[in-house]
Design a protein around this motif. Sequence first.
Motif, PDB file in Angstrom:
ATOM      1  N   MET A 149       0.500   1.756  -6.483  1.00  0.00           N
ATOM      2  CA  MET A 149       1.306   2.684  -5.690  1.00  0.00           C
ATOM      3  C   MET A 149       2.539   3.160  -6.454  1.00  0.00           C
ATOM      4  N   PHE A 150       3.129   2.260  -7.253  1.00  0.00           N
ATOM      5  CA  PHE A 150       4.264   2.673  -8.069  1.00  0.00           C
ATOM      6  C   PHE A 150       3.829   3.647  -9.161  1.00  0.00           C
ATOM      7  N   THR A 151       2.635   3.435  -9.695  1.00  0.00           N
ATOM      8  CA  THR A 151       2.111   4.356 -10.702  1.00  0.00           C
ATOM      9  C   THR A 151       1.986   5.761 -10.127  1.00  0.00           C
ATOM     10  N   ILE A 152       1.383   5.845  -8.967  1.00  0.00           N
ATOM     11  CA  ILE A 152       1.185   7.148  -8.344  1.00  0.00           C
ATOM     12  C   ILE A 152       2.515   7.752  -7.899  1.00  0.00           C
ATOM     13  N   GLY A 153       3.331   6.935  -7.205  1.00  0.00           N
ATOM     14  CA  GLY A 153       4.571   7.454  -6.636  1.00  0.00           C
ATOM     15  C   GLY A 153       5.594   7.862  -7.678  1.00  0.00           C
ATOM     16  N   SER A 154       5.822   7.008  -8.667  1.00  0.00           N
ATOM     17  CA  SER A 154       6.862   7.298  -9.648  1.00  0.00           C
ATOM     18  C   SER A 154       6.411   8.290 -10.705  1.00  0.00           C
ATOM     19  N   SER A 155       5.129   8.284 -11.055  1.00  0.00           N
ATOM     20  CA  SER A 155       4.634   9.185 -12.106  1.00  0.00           C
ATOM     21  C   SER A 155       4.303  10.573 -11.570  1.00  0.00           C
ATOM     22  N   PHE A 156       3.723  10.621 -10.380  1.00  0.00           N
ATOM     23  CA  PHE A 156       3.225  11.895  -9.869  1.00  0.00           C
ATOM     24  C   PHE A 156       3.937  12.347  -8.607  1.00  0.00           C
ATOM     25  N   GLY A 157       5.089  11.709  -8.295  1.00  0.00           N
ATOM     26  CA  GLY A 157       5.823  12.081  -7.094  1.00  0.00           C
ATOM     27  C   GLY A 157       6.183  13.552  -7.064  1.00  0.00           C
ATOM     28  N   ILE A 214       5.086  12.058   5.746  1.00  0.00           N
ATOM     29  CA  ILE A 214       4.358  11.922   7.016  1.00  0.00           C
ATOM     30  C   ILE A 214       2.964  11.358   6.759  1.00  0.00           C
ATOM     31  N   LEU A 215       2.273  11.911   5.750  1.00  0.00           N
ATOM     32  CA  LEU A 215       0.925  11.444   5.434  1.00  0.00           C
ATOM     33  C   LEU A 215       0.934   9.975   4.999  1.00  0.00           C
ATOM     34  N   LEU A 216       1.847   9.612   4.100  1.00  0.00           N
ATOM     35  CA  LEU A 216       1.912   8.230   3.630  1.00  0.00           C
ATOM     36  C   LEU A 216       2.258   7.274   4.761  1.00  0.00           C
ATOM     37  N   GLY A 217       3.149   7.701   5.645  1.00  0.00           N
ATOM     38  CA  GLY A 217       3.515   6.861   6.784  1.00  0.00           C
ATOM     39  C   GLY A 217       2.338   6.613   7.716  1.00  0.00           C
ATOM     40  N   LEU A 218       1.544   7.644   7.975  1.00  0.00           N
ATOM     41  CA  LEU A 218       0.385   7.482   8.852  1.00  0.00           C
ATOM     42  C   LEU A 218      -0.656   6.551   8.223  1.00  0.00           C
ATOM     43  N   LEU A 219      -0.830   6.655   6.912  1.00  0.00           N
ATOM     44  CA  LEU A 219      -1.763   5.749   6.234  1.00  0.00           C
ATOM     45  C   LEU A 219      -1.269   4.302   6.289  1.00  0.00           C
ATOM     46  N   SER A 220       0.050   4.117   6.239  1.00  0.00           N
ATOM     47  CA  SER A 220       0.589   2.755   6.330  1.00  0.00           C
ATOM     48  C   SER A 220       0.316   2.149   7.700  1.00  0.00           C
ATOM     49  N   CYS A 221       0.273   2.988   8.735  1.00  0.00           N
ATOM     50  CA  CYS A 221      -0.040   2.488  10.073  1.00  0.00           C
ATOM     51  C   CYS A 221      -1.411   1.813  10.091  1.00  0.00           C
ATOM     52  N   VAL A 222      -2.377   2.407   9.399  1.00  0.00           N
ATOM     53  CA  VAL A 222      -3.730   1.849   9.367  1.00  0.00           C
ATOM     54  C   VAL A 222      -3.710   0.441   8.771  1.00  0.00           C
ATOM     55  N   SER A 223      -2.978   0.274   7.653  1.00  0.00           N
ATOM     56  CA  SER A 223      -2.951  -1.028   6.979  1.00  0.00           C
ATOM     57  C   SER A 223      -2.243  -2.086   7.821  1.00  0.00           C
ATOM     58  N   GLY A 252       0.823  -1.208   0.000  1.00  0.00           N
ATOM     59  CA  GLY A 252       0.000   0.000   0.000  1.00  0.00           C
ATOM     60  C   GLY A 252       0.858   1.260   0.000  1.00  0.00           C
ATOM     61  N   THR A 253       0.572   2.176   0.926  1.00  0.00           N
ATOM     62  CA  THR A 253       1.320   3.437   0.941  1.00  0.00           C
ATOM     63  C   THR A 253       2.786   3.228   1.307  1.00  0.00           C
ATOM     64  N   ALA A 269       8.403   3.607  -3.894  1.00  0.00           N
ATOM     65  CA  ALA A 269       8.421   4.053  -5.286  1.00  0.00           C
ATOM     66  C   ALA A 269       9.025   5.443  -5.408  1.00  0.00           C
ATOM     67  N   ILE A 270       8.656   6.327  -4.514  1.00  0.00           N
ATOM     68  CA  ILE A 270       9.179   7.697  -4.545  1.00  0.00           C
ATOM     69  C   ILE A 270      10.672   7.697  -4.262  1.00  0.00           C
ATOM     70  N   ILE A 271      11.087   6.923  -3.264  1.00  0.00           N
ATOM     71  CA  ILE A 271      12.511   6.845  -2.934  1.00  0.00           C
ATOM     72  C   ILE A 271      13.285   6.224  -4.098  1.00  0.00           C
ATOM     73  N   GLY A 272      12.748   5.151  -4.676  1.00  0.00           N
ATOM     74  CA  GLY A 272      13.435   4.483  -5.773  1.00  0.00           C
ATOM     75  C   GLY A 272      13.557   5.340  -7.017  1.00  0.00           C
ATOM     76  N   SER A 273      12.577   6.206  -7.257  1.00  0.00           N
ATOM     77  CA  SER A 273      12.564   7.000  -8.486  1.00  0.00           C
ATOM     78  C   SER A 273      13.255   8.357  -8.339  1.00  0.00           C
ATOM     79  N   TYR A 274      13.187   8.964  -7.149  1.00  0.00           N
ATOM     80  CA  TYR A 274      13.603  10.359  -7.026  1.00  0.00           C
ATOM     81  C   TYR A 274      14.700  10.628  -5.994  1.00  0.00           C
ATOM     82  N   PHE A 275      14.965   9.670  -5.108  1.00  0.00           N
ATOM     83  CA  PHE A 275      15.887   9.961  -4.011  1.00  0.00           C
ATOM     84  C   PHE A 275      17.317  10.176  -4.512  1.00  0.00           C
ATOM     85  N   SER A 276      17.771   9.355  -5.452  1.00  0.00           N
ATOM     86  CA  SER A 276      19.127   9.521  -5.981  1.00  0.00           C
ATOM     87  C   SER A 276      19.287  10.877  -6.659  1.00  0.00           C
TER      88      SER A 276
END
Length: 460
Positions: free
Chosen positions: A162-170, A192-201, A24-25, A31-38
């Motif tokens: 999640m990869f679609t959203i994170g990598s395309s629209f990050g 922060i928002l994505l982390g809090l949503l992951s807590c729910v799952s 999930g989130t 996805a965001i880290i893999g696509s944009y962190f470097s």
Amino acid sequence: MANKQPEEKMDRKFAFFHASSVNGTAMMIAAIIGSYFSVYLTDSVGLAATSVSALMFIATLWDAINDPMMGIIADRTNTKWGRYRPYFIFAPILLTFFGTMLWINPNLGSGNFWYYLTMYIGYGMTVTMYTMPQMSILPAHVKSDSIRNKIITFGAAGTALMFTIGSSFGQNLEKFFANLFGVQNGWVPLMILLGLLSCVSFWGLFAIGKEKYIEPTPDRPFRDDLKRILKHKELSPYILVWMMASLGYGLMFATSVYYVMYYLARPDLISTYMLAVSLGALVSMVVLMGIFLKVFKTAQHALTASVISSSICYVILFFFGKGNFTFLLVVTFIATALASMQNALVNVLVNDAIDYIQFTEGISANGVISSIKGFAQKFGNTVSNSLPLFFLGLVGYVAGAVGQQNETTLFVLNFMRFGAPVITGIIMLICLRFNPVEKHREDINTMKSMIRDHSEENHN
């Protein structure tokens, strides 16, 4: 004559939380880290490409090494909440912390390297903390192969979405949150928002998951389990398959931004290209994976078909991808749709290995085997995260120099994007010819039926 036990039914709540936890989130963060962190580290923080390569290599290599440790710890955890479930409480909290800290620039000069190395190691260890138990609880909760495969397919669909959203629209999400909160760096509130949503799952998986099909916590030394697993050399091809699937999938996202920015010299087209890649992955996981499994009957045959068909597309893109952007988008979409399912199909081999060890050794080693898969996957991630930057650093890549890279740099970018996945696919095809489970499939299914019937009798 004993009454026949009813067929195992799909637990839809478990399927939802299992699929939306890791996939999930938490996967969107990945996805965001893999696509944009470097790119963030080289172009915004100002670290050299070789330094980022070293950072990625050290952190992800340690991440791979500690996977077996986590698997051993998980298999021997003994609490009133169970063996694997307790980790779903704390891991998403740590994910929120480390995922956020990765995008904060402490402005420490040369000390930035050590700061980001520490935070990236922390992030990787957190992923290990929740991934190993999440993989382990599936065969502990479900014995039916068909239901397991459906749940894996749900997770694959979540990964693709999640990869679609994170990598395309990050980048778009980062700008949205920057404007919303009036800050320069929108990555921080987004994490922060994505982390809090992951807590729910994850907390939902903790509440719903049951550990029905495992033996009591073993009192034997963990070395015994490890020796009994590793002596089965016939399982070693699985390790290479897991490595190559992870490497090919990781390169798909780790190199795409660099490919468009520098090989095509069109940074304005990054979002468009990443959307094609991500939509291809979404179609692969949500639509084509189920079709391939239905047509080719087994995950191994589906994986073989995926590798062959996607490799043909990659070869075409390697030689002709630069000529026309529309052609590039269409064939990239097709290649990604054919290839992305590989990273999910290999998860079936985890359950096969768990069943095989239970059949041959009579022990439940879900955590250890899941951790071996995790080690292989993280090793693939290590290579996909560090190798492109390592090569770019060697051949004279200059950060930010759009349209001014030398020919060797351009060749490396093209090869890492489209040539390397062909090589990883060939290695997978060779390894799949030595799958040891197929010859024992009928006996293993009989064993699982007996275990399930025994468990049902104990619960009735």
